[in-house]
Design an enzyme around this catalytic site. Structure first.
Site, PDB file in Angstrom:
ATOM      1  N   ASP A   1      24.152  28.497  35.033  1.00  0.00           N
ATOM      2  CA  ASP A   1      24.819  29.269  36.054  1.00  0.00           C
ATOM      3  C   ASP A   1      24.688  30.620  35.671  1.00  0.00           C
ATOM      4  O   ASP A   1      24.416  30.816  34.667  1.00  0.00           O
ATOM      5  CB  ASP A   1      26.503  28.832  36.066  1.00  0.00           C
ATOM      6  CG  ASP A   1      27.146  29.662  37.056  1.00  0.00           C
ATOM      7  OD1 ASP A   1      26.622  29.722  38.213  1.00  0.00           O
ATOM      8  OD2 ASP A   1      28.270  30.347  36.772  1.00  0.00           O
ATOM      9  N   SER A   2      25.089  31.637  36.699  1.00  0.00           N
ATOM     10  CA  SER A   2      24.844  33.141  36.524  1.00  0.00           C
ATOM     11  C   SER A   2      26.116  33.411  35.536  1.00  0.00           C
ATOM     12  O   SER A   2      26.174  34.503  34.934  1.00  0.00           O
ATOM     13  CB  SER A   2      25.226  33.605  37.652  1.00  0.00           C
ATOM     14  OG  SER A   2      26.485  33.317  38.228  1.00  0.00           O
TER      15      SER A   2
ATOM     16  N   CYS B   1      24.888  26.800  40.028  1.00  0.00           N
ATOM     17  CA  CYS B   1      25.059  27.778  40.833  1.00  0.00           C
ATOM     18  C   CYS B   1      24.584  27.871  42.168  1.00  0.00           C
ATOM     19  O   CYS B   1      23.193  27.513  42.467  1.00  0.00           O
ATOM     20  CB  CYS B   1      24.160  28.962  39.991  1.00  0.00           C
ATOM     21  SG  CYS B   1      24.317  30.626  40.922  1.00  0.00           S
TER      22      CYS B   1
ATOM     23  N   GLU C   1      37.762  35.517  37.886  1.00  0.00           N
ATOM     24  CA  GLU C   1      37.144  36.040  36.332  1.00  0.00           C
ATOM     25  C   GLU C   1      38.418  36.647  35.648  1.00  0.00           C
ATOM     26  O   GLU C   1      38.675  36.652  34.499  1.00  0.00           O
ATOM     27  CB  GLU C   1      35.948  36.784  36.321  1.00  0.00           C
ATOM     28  CG  GLU C   1      34.980  35.903  36.855  1.00  0.00           C
ATOM     29  CD  GLU C   1      33.472  36.266  36.251  1.00  0.00           C
ATOM     30  OE1 GLU C   1      33.412  37.197  35.542  1.00  0.00           O
ATOM     31  OE2 GLU C   1      32.583  35.323  36.547  1.00  0.00           O
TER      32      GLU C   1
ATOM     33  N   CYS D   1      30.386  28.616  46.339  1.00  0.00           N
ATOM     34  CA  CYS D   1      30.475  29.445  45.238  1.00  0.00           C
ATOM     35  C   CYS D   1      31.074  28.734  44.008  1.00  0.00           C
ATOM     36  O   CYS D   1      32.254  28.223  44.321  1.00  0.00           O
ATOM     37  CB  CYS D   1      30.776  30.810  45.396  1.00  0.00           C
ATOM     38  SG  CYS D   1      30.909  31.852  43.979  1.00  0.00           S
TER      39      CYS D   1
ATOM     40  N   HIS E   1      32.876  29.636  41.766  1.00  0.00           N
ATOM     41  CA  HIS E   1      34.070  30.073  41.407  1.00  0.00           C
ATOM     42  C   HIS E   1      35.158  29.467  42.248  1.00  0.00           C
ATOM     43  O   HIS E   1      36.609  29.506  41.753  1.00  0.00           O
ATOM     44  CB  HIS E   1      34.230  31.674  41.250  1.00  0.00           C
ATOM     45  CG  HIS E   1      33.302  32.216  40.221  1.00  0.00           C
ATOM     46  ND1 HIS E   1      32.201  32.181  39.966  1.00  0.00           N
ATOM     47  CD2 HIS E   1      33.937  33.020  39.277  1.00  0.00           C
ATOM     48  CE1 HIS E   1      31.751  32.817  38.971  1.00  0.00           C
ATOM     49  NE2 HIS E   1      32.801  33.254  38.340  1.00  0.00           N
TER      50      HIS E   1
END
Ligand code: DGL
Length: 266
Positions: free
Chosen positions: A9-10, A72, A151, A183, A185
């Site tokens: 993932d990023s 991702c 985050e 996404c 997150h």
């Protein structure tokens, strides 16, 4: 010991996908790479995301992984087809499994998709959903501020509720009954999103469907590990401590060691 599944993932978001893989495939070894030095991918060009993704695939291949999961949405949208075409081992992304599930869930035939700017602009969710069912209307919305909110750990916060309201009011007006959390997150914001959208809307987490698809793929190719005590390895391109504390909150296992990789050299 059997070869591992490579997951990338990023950054930390893909841990929501790794979590599902660990839950649904408890005998598989997993090698996770988070590109924490170059996150976010969601605001970058296709060319850049493709370059980064190829470097990560080269790194994972040095670990002799048996399959790769692009955990991702942005990289799945912009790089999966090219990477899968070049790869000798199976490579799957998170977009198609999530889209399929949304089509299965909807009765009103109105599906909402929330994702990064790059994923929404690629049109991949809309194209794939409509290739499965032409009668479905897809409403997409980029929600770029959701990533930093997650985050920063603001999963339950007034600011997050305000942003949910701001981003999702348009989607709510379309009477959607399925909302793809497109996404990595966003599954971590499932509670505030659910509160805002109400109980009649099914939140589709592509991570769950992706792990299911991986299991089917491994089984069909006789690659499934059985009765193995799994080993988990974590690699990042920067910021070990931040990654480790995030991973400890998301994963059902203890993250003992995280290593830094100079990903630009791959
Ligand atoms: N992992 C990305 C995705 O699922 C979100 C974070 C980013 O923009 O890199 O699209």
């Amino acid at each position: 010991m059997e070869a591992s599944i490579g997951v990338f993932d990023s950054g930390v978001g893909g841990l929501t996908v790794a979590r599902e893989i660990i839950r649904q495939l408890p005998s598989e070894n997993v090698i996770y790479f988070g590109d924490t030095a170059r996150v976010p991918y969601g605001s970058k060009s296709k060319q850049t995301v493709l370059k980064y993704s190829k470097q990560i695939v080269r790194f994972l291949n040095t670990k002799n992984v048996k399959a790769i999961v692009i955990a991702c949405n942005t990289a799945s949208a912009l790089a999966l087809d090219e990477i899968a075409a070049e790869s000798k081992i199976p490579v799957i992304g998170v977009v198609r499994p999530g889209a399929r599930m949304a089509v299965e869930c909807t009765e009103t035939k109105n599906i909402g998709v929330i994702a990064t700017d790059a994923t929404i602009k690629s049109g991949i969710y809309t194209d794939y959903i409509r290739s499965l069912d032409k009668e479905v209307t897809v409403v997409g919305k980029a929600c770029p501020l959701f990533v930093p909110l997650v985050e920063e750990g603001l999963l339950e916060d007034r600011i997050t509720d305000d942003m949910v309201d701001r981003y999702l009011s348009e989607i709510k007006a379309y009477n959607v009954d399925a909302l793809v959390l497109g996404c990595t997150h966003y599954p971590l914001l499932a509670n505030p999103i659910k509160r805002y959208m109400g109980n009649k809307v099914t939140l589709v987490n592509p991570a769950y469907e992706t792990a299911k698809e991986l299991k089917t793929l491994l089984r069909e190719n006789n690659m499934l590990n059985i009765n193995n005590t799994p080993k988990y390895e974590f690699y990042v391109s920067d910021g070990i401590d931040k990654f480790k504390s995030f991973a400890d909150k998301v994963l059902p296992v203890n993250v003992t060691a995280v290593n830094v990789v100079d990903i630009e050299s791959y």
